[in-house]
Motif scaffolding. Structure first.
Motif, PDB file in Angstrom:
ATOM      1  N   ALA A 184      -3.222   0.045   3.403  1.00  0.00           N
ATOM      2  CA  ALA A 184      -3.206   1.488   3.650  1.00  0.00           C
ATOM      3  C   ALA A 184      -4.555   2.125   3.314  1.00  0.00           C
ATOM      4  O   ALA A 184      -4.973   3.093   3.971  1.00  0.00           O
ATOM      5  N   GLU A 185      -5.232   1.565   2.313  1.00  0.00           N
ATOM      6  CA  GLU A 185      -6.536   2.111   1.928  1.00  0.00           C
ATOM      7  C   GLU A 185      -7.573   1.966   3.039  1.00  0.00           C
ATOM      8  O   GLU A 185      -8.556   2.713   3.085  1.00  0.00           O
ATOM      9  N   SER A 186      -7.360   1.008   3.937  1.00  0.00           N
ATOM     10  CA  SER A 186      -8.296   0.819   5.044  1.00  0.00           C
ATOM     11  C   SER A 186      -8.068   1.828   6.161  1.00  0.00           C
ATOM     12  O   SER A 186      -8.801   1.823   7.154  1.00  0.00           O
ATOM     13  N   GLY A 187      -7.052   2.669   6.000  1.00  0.00           N
ATOM     14  CA  GLY A 187      -6.780   3.705   6.985  1.00  0.00           C
ATOM     15  C   GLY A 187      -5.860   3.275   8.113  1.00  0.00           C
ATOM     16  O   GLY A 187      -5.612   4.048   9.044  1.00  0.00           O
ATOM     17  N   GLN A 188      -5.320   2.059   8.032  1.00  0.00           N
ATOM     18  CA  GLN A 188      -4.442   1.565   9.089  1.00  0.00           C
ATOM     19  C   GLN A 188      -2.975   1.780   8.715  1.00  0.00           C
ATOM     20  O   GLN A 188      -2.582   1.607   7.573  1.00  0.00           O
ATOM     21  N   ARG A 189      -2.188   2.147   9.708  1.00  0.00           N
ATOM     22  CA  ARG A 189      -0.756   2.279   9.486  1.00  0.00           C
ATOM     23  C   ARG A 189      -0.135   0.883   9.455  1.00  0.00           C
ATOM     24  O   ARG A 189      -0.634  -0.051  10.086  1.00  0.00           O
ATOM     25  N   LEU A 190       0.924   0.724   8.714  1.00  0.00           N
ATOM     26  CA  LEU A 190       1.596  -0.575   8.662  1.00  0.00           C
ATOM     27  C   LEU A 190       3.097  -0.420   8.566  1.00  0.00           C
ATOM     28  O   LEU A 190       3.602   0.625   8.104  1.00  0.00           O
ATOM     29  N   MET A 191       3.790  -1.435   9.018  1.00  0.00           N
ATOM     30  CA  MET A 191       5.243  -1.482   8.913  1.00  0.00           C
ATOM     31  C   MET A 191       5.622  -2.566   7.909  1.00  0.00           C
ATOM     32  O   MET A 191       4.940  -3.585   7.797  1.00  0.00           O
ATOM     33  N   ILE A 192       6.673  -2.301   7.156  1.00  0.00           N
ATOM     34  CA  ILE A 192       7.190  -3.287   6.213  1.00  0.00           C
ATOM     35  C   ILE A 192       8.604  -3.650   6.651  1.00  0.00           C
ATOM     36  O   ILE A 192       9.430  -2.778   6.933  1.00  0.00           O
ATOM     37  N   VAL A 193       8.862  -4.952   6.709  1.00  0.00           N
ATOM     38  CA  VAL A 193      10.155  -5.458   7.164  1.00  0.00           C
ATOM     39  C   VAL A 193      10.854  -6.127   5.989  1.00  0.00           C
ATOM     40  O   VAL A 193      10.321  -7.062   5.385  1.00  0.00           O
ATOM     41  N   ALA A 194      12.045  -5.652   5.640  1.00  0.00           N
ATOM     42  CA  ALA A 194      12.880  -6.301   4.630  1.00  0.00           C
ATOM     43  C   ALA A 194      14.168  -6.748   5.308  1.00  0.00           C
ATOM     44  O   ALA A 194      14.413  -6.425   6.477  1.00  0.00           O
ATOM     45  N   GLN A 195      14.998  -7.482   4.583  1.00  0.00           N
ATOM     46  CA  GLN A 195      16.181  -8.067   5.222  1.00  0.00           C
ATOM     47  C   GLN A 195      17.467  -7.284   4.980  1.00  0.00           C
ATOM     48  O   GLN A 195      18.418  -7.411   5.746  1.00  0.00           O
ATOM     49  N   THR A 196      17.532  -6.505   3.922  1.00  0.00           N
ATOM     50  CA  THR A 196      18.733  -5.723   3.620  1.00  0.00           C
ATOM     51  C   THR A 196      18.331  -4.313   3.205  1.00  0.00           C
ATOM     52  O   THR A 196      17.180  -4.064   2.801  1.00  0.00           O
ATOM     53  N   ASN A 197      19.274  -3.390   3.270  1.00  0.00           N
ATOM     54  CA  ASN A 197      19.006  -2.020   2.833  1.00  0.00           C
ATOM     55  C   ASN A 197      18.671  -1.956   1.345  1.00  0.00           C
ATOM     56  O   ASN A 197      17.850  -1.149   0.914  1.00  0.00           O
ATOM     57  N   GLU A 198      19.309  -2.828   0.568  1.00  0.00           N
ATOM     58  CA  GLU A 198      19.026  -2.856  -0.867  1.00  0.00           C
ATOM     59  C   GLU A 198      17.576  -3.266  -1.113  1.00  0.00           C
ATOM     60  O   GLU A 198      16.879  -2.684  -1.959  1.00  0.00           O
ATOM     61  N   GLN A 199      17.094  -4.260  -0.370  1.00  0.00           N
ATOM     62  CA  GLN A 199      15.701  -4.687  -0.518  1.00  0.00           C
ATOM     63  C   GLN A 199      14.748  -3.579  -0.083  1.00  0.00           C
ATOM     64  O   GLN A 199      13.700  -3.376  -0.701  1.00  0.00           O
ATOM     65  N   VAL A 200      15.103  -2.860   0.978  1.00  0.00           N
ATOM     66  CA  VAL A 200      14.271  -1.740   1.426  1.00  0.00           C
ATOM     67  C   VAL A 200      14.155  -0.694   0.330  1.00  0.00           C
ATOM     68  O   VAL A 200      13.061  -0.225  -0.006  1.00  0.00           O
ATOM     69  N   ASP A 201      15.286  -0.315  -0.252  1.00  0.00           N
ATOM     70  CA  ASP A 201      15.266   0.714  -1.301  1.00  0.00           C
ATOM     71  C   ASP A 201      14.518   0.245  -2.539  1.00  0.00           C
ATOM     72  O   ASP A 201      13.824   1.037  -3.191  1.00  0.00           O
ATOM     73  N   ASP A 202      14.646  -1.041  -2.882  1.00  0.00           N
ATOM     74  CA  ASP A 202      13.894  -1.585  -4.020  1.00  0.00           C
ATOM     75  C   ASP A 202      12.392  -1.466  -3.786  1.00  0.00           C
ATOM     76  O   ASP A 202      11.634  -1.064  -4.673  1.00  0.00           O
ATOM     77  N   LEU A 203      11.945  -1.813  -2.585  1.00  0.00           N
ATOM     78  CA  LEU A 203      10.523  -1.747  -2.273  1.00  0.00           C
ATOM     79  C   LEU A 203      10.019  -0.307  -2.273  1.00  0.00           C
ATOM     80  O   LEU A 203       8.915  -0.021  -2.744  1.00  0.00           O
ATOM     81  N   ILE A 204      10.820   0.608  -1.737  1.00  0.00           N
ATOM     82  CA  ILE A 204      10.428   2.017  -1.743  1.00  0.00           C
ATOM     83  C   ILE A 204      10.238   2.509  -3.174  1.00  0.00           C
ATOM     84  O   ILE A 204       9.252   3.189  -3.499  1.00  0.00           O
ATOM     85  N   GLU A 205      11.170   2.140  -4.047  1.00  0.00           N
ATOM     86  CA  GLU A 205      11.081   2.547  -5.442  1.00  0.00           C
ATOM     87  C   GLU A 205       9.829   1.987  -6.102  1.00  0.00           C
ATOM     88  O   GLU A 205       9.118   2.685  -6.844  1.00  0.00           O
ATOM     89  N   ARG A 206       9.517   0.723  -5.818  1.00  0.00           N
ATOM     90  CA  ARG A 206       8.345   0.087  -6.404  1.00  0.00           C
ATOM     91  C   ARG A 206       7.048   0.708  -5.873  1.00  0.00           C
ATOM     92  O   ARG A 206       6.105   0.954  -6.618  1.00  0.00           O
ATOM     93  N   ILE A 207       6.996   0.948  -4.572  1.00  0.00           N
ATOM     94  CA  ILE A 207       5.782   1.499  -3.973  1.00  0.00           C
ATOM     95  C   ILE A 207       5.520   2.912  -4.477  1.00  0.00           C
ATOM     96  O   ILE A 207       4.384   3.264  -4.847  1.00  0.00           O
ATOM     97  N   THR A 208       6.541   3.751  -4.510  1.00  0.00           N
ATOM     98  CA  THR A 208       6.345   5.127  -4.957  1.00  0.00           C
ATOM     99  C   THR A 208       6.032   5.204  -6.444  1.00  0.00           C
ATOM    100  O   THR A 208       5.338   6.125  -6.893  1.00  0.00           O
ATOM    101  N   ASP A 209       6.521   4.219  -7.203  1.00  0.00           N
ATOM    102  CA  ASP A 209       6.214   4.199  -8.631  1.00  0.00           C
ATOM    103  C   ASP A 209       4.755   3.851  -8.876  1.00  0.00           C
ATOM    104  O   ASP A 209       4.092   4.463  -9.714  1.00  0.00           O
ATOM    105  N   LYS A 210       4.240   2.865  -8.118  1.00  0.00           N
ATOM    106  CA  LYS A 210       2.861   2.414  -8.300  1.00  0.00           C
ATOM    107  C   LYS A 210       1.845   3.257  -7.530  1.00  0.00           C
ATOM    108  O   LYS A 210       0.704   3.426  -7.970  1.00  0.00           O
ATOM    109  N   HIS A 211       2.259   3.770  -6.378  1.00  0.00           N
ATOM    110  CA  HIS A 211       1.330   4.510  -5.520  1.00  0.00           C
ATOM    111  C   HIS A 211       2.012   5.779  -5.012  1.00  0.00           C
ATOM    112  O   HIS A 211       2.354   5.889  -3.823  1.00  0.00           O
ATOM    113  N   PRO A 212       2.220   6.771  -5.894  1.00  0.00           N
ATOM    114  CA  PRO A 212       2.968   7.978  -5.509  1.00  0.00           C
ATOM    115  C   PRO A 212       2.301   8.792  -4.406  1.00  0.00           C
ATOM    116  O   PRO A 212       2.979   9.560  -3.713  1.00  0.00           O
ATOM    117  N   ALA A 213       0.993   8.635  -4.228  1.00  0.00           N
ATOM    118  CA  ALA A 213       0.291   9.414  -3.203  1.00  0.00           C
ATOM    119  C   ALA A 213       0.398   8.792  -1.820  1.00  0.00           C
ATOM    120  O   ALA A 213       0.012   9.415  -0.819  1.00  0.00           O
TER     121      ALA A 213
END
Length: 441
Positions: free
Chosen positions: A56-85
């Motif tokens: 993301a720092e390179s200015g490119q958009r990206l998609m993240i693929v997880a296998q379950t809704n629980e995994q998606v929510d876990d990743l969202i929580e981790r990303i927003t915790d480490k990189h809130p901006a």
């Protein structure tokens, strides 16, 4: 013990950091794809979060693929915790109910066009497969070994380059329909996304995370030898770095002895008398539930590199192979089991606890089917813990394995998987033998 050359001579943090830096360098190196193999608890999700921020720092958009809704929510929580901006969007089905931990930190939409302004968009593979247009320069595929190859084919048109991260030793993709008609074909939909990717692109770089931060020193060599014989790993902690103690003394029961053995050595085998039983073996179910309840009654206290804390109900899990076994264990626990996680290996995959109690997939069986012998299932069940794992099983499993030798048919075009379930089970049982606590007084 099988370990990568020179691994023990290197500080685990240094070894892990070196591999992560190599992965990030390859993301900038022009490769169409990068594969990262991760043993249990090696920081796979941490790598996904760091890689997402790096791209993301390179200015490119990206998609993240997880296998379950629980995994998606876990990743969202981790990303927003480490990189809130970081601008983050969640693509979901209209039936998805936004969880409290996600609602305040991410924009949720059912159409990709509504998330056009978000730098990172995350969704399940099933949701990405419904898109008919739109593309992203980068994709990160989490739990890539759980993803079927046909699902990768359905979403491949949505991205140009990708990072695939997953655990090769755990459960393979599964289907509820017969799949033998495709066995051996180059486009077999039941092969994992990574295996098909590498079969057609053998030049892609493959990295292996060398350290498990979850498994203690008592478990990492055992799991490594049994399930990762050619790509070994080590524990991030050493002997004595973690301890499990009890605030209350035991009463000398077999349950107490099993708990004390597990606290002392990291492992215990609570062995019931040999007998062929129905799948929901009432005696085994009762023992599994009783061990978890007794564990909490004795006030377990965990000491680790993160400090000291009481092991609460949310840090204890019970694992089994079948859903009817899970239901029977929950019934046996009753109100005493409130807050304890009880689930199948498929649903426990990727999760972490302080102490686990496992009902062995082959306990009480007359035969050793491919389902019960699958090495990934036992790998998941025996690799969720940070301190101790207690296995409940009836005596006679080694004899069952000897009566059903490893003789699965070999198909042309199908890579042979190592280790097979027969070998992995023998390895784990051999380690558990000195930690055997007979259920009889």
């Amino acid at each position: 013990m099988t370990q990568p050359a020179g691994l023990d001579a290197v500080d685990p943090s240094v070894a892990a950091t070196k591999v992560v830096e190599e992965v990030l360098a390859d993301l900038d190196g022009g490769h169409k794809g990068v594969v990262v193999d991760s043993p249990p608890g090696a920081g796979k999700s941490t790598l996904v979060v760091r890689a997402a921020a790096h791209l993301a720092e390179s200015g490119q958009r990206l998609m993240i693929v997880a296998q379950t809704n629980e995994q998606v929510d876990d990743l969202i929580e981790r990303i927003t915790d480490k990189h809130p901006a970081l601008s983050l969007g969640r693509l979901s089905a209209s039936s998805y109910t936004v969880s409290a931990r996600v609602a305040a930190s991410v924009k949720v939409a059912t159409k990709a066009a509504d998330l056009a302004e978000q730098t990172v968009v995350i969704a399940t593979a099933a949701k990405w497969a419904t898109l008919s247009d739109g593309s992203w320069p980068w994709a990160i595929v989490d739990e890539a070994y759980q993803m079927r190859s046909d699902m990768l084919l359905r979403i491949a048109g949505r991205f140009e380059r990708a990072l695939f991260v997953g655990d090769p030793g755990q459960l393979d993709p599964f289907s509820t329909v017969e799949v033998e008609r495709w066995t051996g074909l180059s486009w077999d939909p039941m092969r994992s996304a990574v295996s098909v990717l590498l079969a057609h692109n053998p030049e892609l770089p493959v990295h292996r995370l060398p350290v498990s931060w979850r498994l203690p020193a008592s478990a990492a060599p055992v799991v490594s030898d049994a399930f990762y014989p050619f790509t070994g790993f080590r524990s991030g902690t050493g002997p004595g770095d973690r301890r499990l103690e009890f605030a209350a003394r035991g009463m000398g029961t077999t349950y107490d002895r099993a708990l004390e053995e597990a606290a002392k050595t990291g492992w215990a085998l609570f062995e019931l008398p040999a007998r062929h039983t129905v799948r929901t073996d009432a005696e085994a179910v009762q023992a599994t539930a009783a061990l978890a309840v007794r564990l909490l009654q004795r006030g377990p206290v965990a000491h680790s590199e993160h400090g000291t804390h009481t092991v609460g109900r949310d840090r204890v899990a019970i694992g089994a192979a079948h859903r009817d076994q899970v239901a029977a264990i929950r019934t046996a626990l009753g109100d005493l089991g409130e807050g304890i996680t009880v689930d199948t290996a498929n649903r426990l995959q990727g999760r972490e606890y302080d102490v686990t109690v496992v009902l062995h997939p082959l306990s009480g069986r007359r035969d050793a089917t491919a389902f019960h012998l699958e090495s990934g299932r036992l790998c998941v069940l025996t690799s969720r813990h940070r301190h101790a794992c207690i296995v409940v099983a009836r005596a006679g499993i080694p004899e069952l394995l000897d009566a059903h030798p490893s003789a699965e048919p070999v198909h042309l075009g199908v890579p042979i998987k190592f280790p097979d379930g027969w070998e992995a089970n023998q390895s784990i049982l051999a380690h558990l033998a000195p930690h055997r606590i007979p259920a009889t007084p």
